[in-house]
Design a protein around this motif. Structure first.
Motif, short mmCIF file in Angstrom:
data_model
loop_
_atom_site.label_atom_id
_atom_site.label_comp_id
_atom_site.label_asym_id
_atom_site.label_seq_id
_atom_site.Cartn_x
_atom_site.Cartn_y
_atom_site.Cartn_z
N UNK A 821 0.99 -1.02 0.32
CA UNK A 821 -0.12 -0.11 0.25
C UNK A 821 0.94 1.25 0.00
N UNK A 822 0.35 2.12 -0.41
CA UNK A 822 1.17 3.36 -1.12
C UNK A 822 0.53 5.02 0.19
N UNK A 823 1.29 5.30 1.13
CA UNK A 823 0.27 6.25 1.69
C UNK A 823 0.43 7.50 0.97
N UNK A 824 0.33 8.51 1.33
CA UNK A 824 -0.20 9.60 0.44
C UNK A 824 -0.70 11.15 1.79
N UNK A 834 -3.96 9.70 -7.74
CA UNK A 834 -3.74 8.22 -7.41
C UNK A 834 -4.11 7.17 -7.77
N UNK A 835 -5.64 6.80 -8.62
CA UNK A 835 -6.07 5.80 -8.58
C UNK A 835 -5.37 5.56 -10.31
N UNK A 846 -3.07 3.16 -2.66
CA UNK A 846 -2.81 4.08 -2.73
C UNK A 846 -3.93 5.47 -1.77
N UNK A 847 -3.48 5.71 -1.05
CA UNK A 847 -4.57 5.86 0.23
C UNK A 847 -4.01 7.47 0.82
N UNK A 848 -4.85 8.56 0.77
CA UNK A 848 -4.35 9.88 1.23
C UNK A 848 -5.02 9.85 2.76
N UNK A 866 4.25 16.61 -1.92
CA UNK A 866 4.13 15.14 -0.99
C UNK A 866 4.76 14.23 -0.43
N UNK A 867 4.52 13.47 0.70
CA UNK A 867 5.32 12.59 1.20
C UNK A 867 4.18 11.53 1.05
N UNK A 868 5.42 10.83 0.38
CA UNK A 868 4.30 9.56 -0.10
C UNK A 868 6.00 7.83 0.72
#
Length: 941
Positions: A821-824, A834-835, A846-848, A866-868
């Motif tokens: 999973x990616x957190x943004x 993100x989609x 990919x989740x904000x 943004x920080x990833x």
């Protein structure tokens, strides 16, 4: 869905259809014309890489302008190749124990025509394999009836205008062929020879001069000894005489700036009948010309003496013990005699460039013979068409055509080469002592008076008598080929073709024949039509092997383009390359070179991959180093295009592709980006074709199709097709097929077969099949209104994000199979992007988030404000085991390559490109090993 890509199947099918349907013929309905003349290949020839390169460019231009709606005419033909063809047939007769003289002229020429009719069409059939869309209904042969009539008409008119004459001049003479040859048929070969220093006694007995020469066998024809006028050593001797060794003749000492003071002894023997430079010196000093060799390069019994007007003077006997000796046997004997008489001072090793006939390998002899010449600098005495060229000499016409900008060279720097030749032009020797060719239309009466006419009856009418004898010589092959710009269009009649296609648009040719062919076409066409033959002259480089060496059968580095198209196994390739070598002793060398270059033979590449390779090489440089690895890459490119089309068909066939314009459409920024990029590519490719930069066209197409359409748009389209609403899906399908259909059209001039095959299926889906063939479809026109800057900016942001995530995966050493999973954090501005990330970066989601999760190990990237962070639980034991296994495999390969490169002599003896490849592969392996070790170190911590 399409079957597997099989180039051979689609090539045969489509070419036959194109030719049968008459697509190659001009429609004569447009007021815009594009015409191009094929440099006529030798009828004896087979396709080589230079042809494939040249014809890819010509066919690409022809297809491009045809699609643009021009009245397009590509005129093909073959040259009778006088010397080459006669040699081929004479060799065949020799195998039967028969010579041409046994048969007589008429019977021999029948044999040549028989051979031509059986074997002469080989290269045109091979041109069809390359995909050449030439108008075969216009195919000519430079010895056919129409061309023969034009050649005769041109010769007679030039003679009547005082521009053709017969005279005794120095020419390149091949003693084996027994004919004069052009400079282009002479190869300068570096050889180790000798410089003989010979003492010439002063006639007054006061001393001697030492003369240095590389050709002592011509000594009997000396007319003077020359020194430089400023050479202090010899100033007091100028005007005196020396006694010529072995002959006893008295010859003068003259001063001429041709002599190099610091070369040899500073004294040069002048033999104007046997050396081109000496000829000019003799002419300046008004000496005589003394010929001491017969046409077989043997010493004459009696020297022939002429003045520079060609008038014969009183001859004299040569020493009888040399008479009949071959020139090299005479050299040996003369040197021995000079030494015996105490006149040989010394012999020094000397490296020299020896002129040799490219067909026979015999040393070319400058020979004083009676030949027919075209006067380059004389003014015609009437008979020209009204034009701005009227009244100029042939040389002036050729110079003015370029100086005035009516003929342009691309690249422009070739103008300098052209002008250098034109400024030093000599009269053109057009006669050849052969039987195969256009026999000179001149007849002689019993007194030797000449009558030039269109036929014997006309000549006899001029002479007022019968029983004339026709000149046995034929015309230089370049004479008839110089006429093709108008001899192929109906001249001397004023035909619609002549009006539509002269001047032609461009001549595509190599730099080595700028003077021999290009300049002479300009001369003849301006003189007889008042028009230039072509507007542009595109000069391309020479195709060399991967190491930059000239391709040669005897070196074993030639590549037959048809072998690249069809593929060939090693055994068949060896047989093909070692059979029929001009020098059979080279067979072991050829075999070794072949096995080294192609240890497994040559795989099938297909015509389109070969053509794209050639296009990619078509820069403005002088040489092209051909590496078949590049062709391999473009074969993969064909497969990529084929597979991409299959994907598009799989997702669009029997689907709503937006053909109904009344249905709503919703273009995403991704759609707008690819459509906008397509407009830019259309414009860039058109400009590349317009400026003859096929390399830029190929580069632009490759990068757009592979990187942007296939690797970016298709992958992003998958997301839109899976997650979008019906309107978005419809729009995506419409974009997929419409962009692909345009891609096929702009790629067609370079890759005609695969684009035709795919277009037949894709065009109906794009509602774009308005013609039966892609080659008759319209060339796409760029529309700048379809370029949306905001879409480009958004796409750049998306690519930036995806790149940042992929870098994170690399830092963490995640295998491709591992999803995370990616957190943004702080990414509201990129939320709608993100989609696309899960599919493009192998994520579970990919989740904000308001704040990134706490983690000690996970690296964080900053992108688009943004920080990833990727959050993944790694099985350290399993990952350590995987990395250790990978490290073990890498180390084995590193050890193997290190041992190979460390082997004594390998880096010095192996081909440079193989050594470079091994070194690059080793560096890549070491880089991968370093990354694996870094990951292992993290798990240990």
């Amino acid at each position: 869905m399409l079957n597997k890509y099989q180039p051979a199947e689609i090539e045969a099918k489509h070419y036959q259809n194109w030719e049968t349907k008459g697509y190659f013929q001009p429609n004569m309905s447009s007021d815009k014309s594009f015409a191009i003349q094929l440099p006529p290949p030798n009828v004896t020839g087979t396709l080589h890489m230079g042809h494939a390169f040249n014809q890819t460019i010509m066919d690409g231009l022809t297809r491009y302008y045809r699609m643009k709606g021009y009245n397009t005419c590509w005129i093909p033909g073959a040259d009778h190749a006088g010397i080459a063809t006669q040699i081929v047939v004479e060799r065949q007769l020799a195998e039967q124990g028969v010579s041409r003289h046994d048969l007589g002229r008429e019977a021999f020429l029948e044999k040549v025509w028989e051979w031509k009719n059986i074997s002469g069409g080989t290269i045109t059939q091979q041109m069809r394999r390359i995909g050449c869309s030439a108008d075969w209904s216009r195919e000519y042969f430079t010895m056919d009836k129409v061309r023969a009539e034009v050649v005769t008409e041109v010769f007679v008119r030039l003679f009547e205008q005082g521009l053709i004459y017969r005279g005794k001049r120095l020419v390149n003479w091949d003693p084996v062929l027994g004919t004069a040859v052009s400079d282009l048929e002479v190869e300068s070969v570096e050889e180790q020879g000798s410089m003989w220093h010979i003492r010439y006694p002063l006639t007054d007995g006061s001393g001697s001069l030492t003369v240095a020469t590389t050709r002592p066998e011509t000594l009997l024809g000396d007319v003077a000894v020359a020194v430089h006028p400023d050479d202090e050593r010899y100033q007091g001797l100028i005007g005196k005489t020396v006694t010529l060794p072995l002959s006893g003749r008295e010859i003068p000492i003259i001063a001429d700036e041709y002599v190099e003071k610091d070369f040899g002894t500073g004294c040069v023997k002048i033999t104007p009948a046997h050396d081109f430079n000496d000829y000019e010196v003799g002419k300046r000093h008004d000496t005589v010309l003394i010929n001491v060799l017969d046409l077989e390069a043997k010493i004459l019994a009696d020297a022939e003496v002429f003045n520079f007007k060609g008038e014969e003077q009183q001859g004299f006997a040569l020493p009888e013990y040399y008479a009949g000796l071959d020139r090299f046997a005479a050299r040996k004997q003369m040197v021995a005699d000079l030494e015996a008489q105490g006149l040989l001072v010394e012999v020094k090793p000397h490296t020299l460039m020896t002129p040799k006939g490219d067909r026979t390998g015999s040393v070319i002899e400058p020979m004083l013979t009676s030949q027919w010449f075209v006067a380059m600098s004389a003014q015609p005495n009437g008979g020209e068409p009204e034009s701005e060229f009227k009244g100029m000499s042939l040389a002036q016409k050729a110079k003015y055509a370029v100086d005035s900008g009516q003929v342009k060279f691309i690249p422009e720097n070739w103008v300098n080469t052209y002008n250098q030749w034109m400024n030093n032009i000599q009269d053109w020797c057009i006669s050849r002592q052969l039987w195969w060719g256009h026999q000179i239309p001149a007849w002689y009466d019993a007194e030797g008076k000449v009558y030039v006419a269109r036929n014997q009856a006309e000549a006899e009418k001029l002479a007022g008598t019968e029983g004339l004898t026709r000149d046995e010589d034929v015309l230089d092959t370049w004479f008839s080929s110089a006429l093709v710009p108008f001899s192929t269009l109906g001249w001397p009649s004023e035909t619609p073709d002549l009006k539509a296609f002269l001047p032609s648009s461009v001549l595509v040719t190599g730099y080595e024949i700028i003077f021999f062919w290009v300049a002479r076409m300009i001369m003849m066409t301006t003189h007889f039509t008042g028009k230039v033959p072509f507007k542009d002259v595109y000069i391309h480089g020479m195709v060399r092997d991967h190491e930059g060496k000239k391709m040669s059968k005897s070196e074993g580095n030639v590549i037959d383009p048809v072998d690249l198209i069809d593929g060939i196994d090693l055994e068949s390739l060896l047989v093909k390359r070692t059979t029929g070598l001009r020098r059979p002793e080279k067979a072991p060398q050829v075999k070794k070179a072949t096995e080294k270059l192609f240890p497994e033979g040559i795989p099938i590449f297909g015509t389109d991959a070969l053509r794209f390779t050639m296009a990619s090489y078509a820069s403005l440089g002088r040489s092209i180093n051909f590496d078949f690895k590049r062709a391999e890459g473009y074969r993969n490119f064909c497969n990529k295009l084929w597979n991409a089309t299959n994907f598009v068909l799989m997702n669009t066939e029997e689907q709503d592709c937006g053909q109904d314009e009344t249905q709503p459409l919703a273009y995403t920024f991704v759609d707008q980006w690819i459509i906008g990029r397509l407009q830019q590519v259309e414009a860039a490719v058109a400009e590349a074709f317009d400026t003859y930069r096929f390399d830029l066209a190929a580069q632009t197409l490759y990068e757009f199709v592979w990187n942007e359409y296939c690797d970016w748009y298709i992958e992003l389209a998958k997301v839109q097709l899976q997650t979008g609403c019906p309107t978005t899906q419809r729009t995506t399908r419409r974009t997929l097929v419409r962009v692909l259909e345009v891609i096929l059209r702009i790629m067609h001039p370079i890759m005609p077969f695969i684009t035709e095959e795919l277009w037949q299926t894709v065009a109906p889906l794009a509602n774009a099949k308005h013609t039966e063939s892609i080659m008759m479809a319209d060339w796409p026109q760029a529309d700048n209104e379809k370029i949306v800057p905001a879409a480009f900016e958004k796409m750049a942001a998306l690519q930036d994000l995806i790149g940042a995530v992929r870098n994170l995966r690399g830092e963490m050493g995640l295998a491709p199979s591992v999803k995370a999973p990616l957190f943004v954090e702080g990414g509201n501005s990129v939320e709608d992007l993100l989609k696309y990330l899960p599919m493009m970066a192998r994520l579970t989601e990919a989740k904000l988030v308001d704040k990134l999760p706490e983690s000690e190990d996970a690296p964080v990237a900053v992108c688009q404000n943004a920080r990833l962070m990727l959050k993944v639980e790694v099985d350290k034991a399993a990952e350590t085991a995987r990395l250790n296994k990978e490290a073990e495999k890498l180390q084995k390969n590193i050890d193997k390559l290190t041992a190979k490169l460390s082997k004594p002599g390998y880096t010095e003896k192996a081909p440079a490109h193989l050594v470079e490849k091994d070194q690059a592969e080793l560096a890549d392996l070491q880089d991968k090993m370093a990354k694996v070790q870094t990951q292992l170190a993290k798990f240990k911590d």
